[in-house]
Write a protein that holds these residues in place. Structure first.
Motif, mmCIF file in Angstrom:
data_model
loop_
_atom_site.group_PDB
_atom_site.id
_atom_site.type_symbol
_atom_site.label_atom_id
_atom_site.label_comp_id
_atom_site.label_asym_id
_atom_site.label_seq_id
_atom_site.Cartn_x
_atom_site.Cartn_y
_atom_site.Cartn_z
ATOM 1 N N ASP A 151 48.912 57.694 27.815
ATOM 2 C CA ASP A 151 48.527 56.464 28.494
ATOM 3 C C ASP A 151 47.281 55.859 27.849
ATOM 4 O O ASP A 151 47.209 54.645 27.621
ATOM 5 N N ARG B 249 57.908 48.992 24.249
ATOM 6 C CA ARG B 249 57.644 48.595 25.633
ATOM 7 C C ARG B 249 57.479 49.868 26.459
ATOM 8 O O ARG B 249 58.229 50.840 26.279
ATOM 9 N N HIS B 250 56.537 49.876 27.370
ATOM 10 C CA HIS B 250 56.206 51.122 28.046
ATOM 11 C C HIS B 250 55.552 50.864 29.394
ATOM 12 O O HIS B 250 55.085 49.748 29.670
ATOM 13 N N VAL C 86 54.873 58.834 31.014
ATOM 14 C CA VAL C 86 55.074 57.555 30.345
ATOM 15 C C VAL C 86 56.565 57.365 30.099
ATOM 16 O O VAL C 86 57.258 58.291 29.655
ATOM 17 N N THR D 260 53.266 53.470 32.516
ATOM 18 C CA THR D 260 52.791 54.777 32.961
ATOM 19 C C THR D 260 52.953 54.875 34.473
ATOM 20 O O THR D 260 52.669 53.921 35.200
ATOM 21 N N GLU E 52 59.243 54.824 28.042
ATOM 22 C CA GLU E 52 59.263 53.837 26.961
ATOM 23 C C GLU E 52 60.694 53.461 26.602
ATOM 24 O O GLU E 52 61.620 54.268 26.773
ATOM 25 N N PHE F 168 64.091 49.793 31.122
ATOM 26 C CA PHE F 168 63.866 50.086 29.709
ATOM 27 C C PHE F 168 65.176 50.276 28.944
ATOM 28 O O PHE F 168 65.157 50.479 27.734
ATOM 29 N N LEU G 263 48.262 54.314 24.494
ATOM 30 C CA LEU G 263 49.000 53.064 24.643
ATOM 31 C C LEU G 263 48.077 51.923 25.072
ATOM 32 O O LEU G 263 48.244 50.781 24.619
#
Length: 419
Positions: A109, A124-125, A183, A127, A185, A141, A112
């Motif tokens: 985190d 793209r992500h 996380v 937490t 993604e 996602f 990122l």
């Protein structure tokens, strides 16, 4: 010639074996110590030190008593736990990022957020601290989807879930196993590359690049591991694409370290994936990688001691010169790795062969009576004027071994077109 000095390497795996061996080759080095080391390091003249890598006080005491010029820290957990801060507080020179900078690996985190702040391209992500929220949002996602433990996981805390059911199962398992955050993604596709950069407070030198193989089994099947093999150079990577990686990823990263006043002195690994939209970062590590270290250091003409010494002392960094040889390595691992590796199996002999070298890692006993200590045991490395020749040396050697309680991948370097 300048005065010879002693250096200390902290760690015990294949990465530290390769680093210690490379430092020992320098005419500037009198003696390399390694703590806690492994039994194989005696084969390259490194002196083992029976101090745990987590015992900072004893390591500091040893460095003072043995007139160590500086210490090279290998493992990420030590860096995250602040070994560099402790050494500096004791007035000792040490190579590696401090605890704050080490959060670039210690917390996905955190890393990122750094990438977001300094415009470094990544997936793209999001937490999540709550299991329900993570499950409810996982579909945004797409599938497959990448789910990562937030903290250190030795390269094994990443799951690529193929569908919603698998994603939900993984999320529940990670939270049950103690993760406070995870996380999620989007799953990027494309070839992956390893870039290692030696940094000295905003100045940097790029080391030879490599390609790792993370999955346990052939054809990229099985769970993620710490790495099952690597090779360098990368014939499939054009100079134009490499320059894009530098311009679009590395330079914004360095600018971010400077703007954030990190005063970074150490290695930064940038795990890259070449997507249709250009290079993007999969992850940062704050140290050399294993198994890439074992194939990039033999390709360096530049004296590793001189390079690190310049960085530690804020002198101009020498250029990194690469030799023309190719280097190829395959990991021999214990059966059951990475989920439940067996321990204590008796290993056979590893005969000398002019075409390969062996970098030992998780081995115990003595060099004449080796036992497996779990996980990745050693790496067989070939070096020649072409990748094909280097590859052939390694697999010819591995085929001669009789290690029924071990395994290795048979397809390292296939992505470069070699079979």
């Amino acid at each position: 010639m300048e005065k010879q000095v002693n250096v200390l390497v902290v760690g015990e795996g294949g990465r530290e074996f390769a680093v210690a061996k490379k430092l020992q080759e320098s005419p500037r080095v009198k003696q390399v110590y390694c703590a806690p080391s492994n039994v194989g390091m005696s084969t390259v003249g490194v002196v083992p030190v029976a101090i745990a890598e987590t015992d900072f006080a004893k390591l500091i005491q040893f460095a003072k008593e043995h007139n160590v010029a500086w210490t090279f820290v290998g493992p990420e957990d030590c860096l995250v736990d602040g070994i560099v801060d402790e050494f500096k507080a004791a007035g000792l020179k040490v190579f590696g990022p401090d605890a704050r900078a080490a959060q670039l690996e210690g917390s996905k985190d955190y890393a990122l957020n750094f990438m977001n702040n300094y415009h470094v391209p990544t997936a793209r992500h999001a937490t999540y601290r709550d299991q329900t929220a993570a499950i409810n949002s996982v579909g945004q996602f797409g599938f497959p989807v990448v789910i990562k433990e937030n903290g250190l996981a030795g390269g094994k805390g990443v799951v690529i879930a193929k569908d919603r059911a698998g994603a939900i199962r993984t999320i529940k398992e990670m939270f049950v196993n103690g993760q406070a955050r995870l996380v999620i993604e989007e799953c990027l596709s494309g070839p992956e590359y390893s870039m290692f950069v030696l940094i000295s407070n905003g100045h940097y030198r790029i080391l030879p690049m490599a390609q790792d193989h993370k999955r346990a089994f052939d054809d990229d099947k099985g769970p993620n591991t710490g790495g099952m093999g690597a090779y360098s150079p990368l014939p499939q990577l054009s100079s134009a694409v490499r320059q894009r990686m530098v311009d679009e990823v590395l330079k914004p990263t360095i600018d971010g370290l400077v703007a954030g006043e990190y005063h970074y002195h150490g290695i930064l690994y940038i795990g890259l994936i070449l997507t249709d939209d250009g290079p993007k970062v999969i992850e940062y590590n704050v140290r050399l990688g294993d198994p890439e270290t074992q194939v990039i250091l033999p390709r360096m003409k530049t004296d590793l001691f001189e390079l690190v010494d310049a960085a530690i002392n804020d002198r101009p960094l020498p250029e990194v010169e690469e030799n023309e040889d190719a280097c190829f390595g395959v990991v021999l691992a214990s059966k059951g790795y990475p989920t439940k590796p067996i321990h204590g199996q008796k290993l056979g002999t590893f005969p000398l062969d002019p075409n390969v070298t062996i970098d030992y890692a998780n081995v115990a006993g003595t060099i004449n009576d080796l036992r497996g200590a779990g996980g990745r045991l050693l790496m067989v490395i070939g070096k020649d004027d072409s990748l094909q020749k280097a590859r052939d040396h390694v697999y010819d050697y591995l085929r001669q071994l009789d290690e029924p309680e071990c395994f290795y991948r048979h397809d390292i370097c296939a992505k470069a077109g070699l079979q």
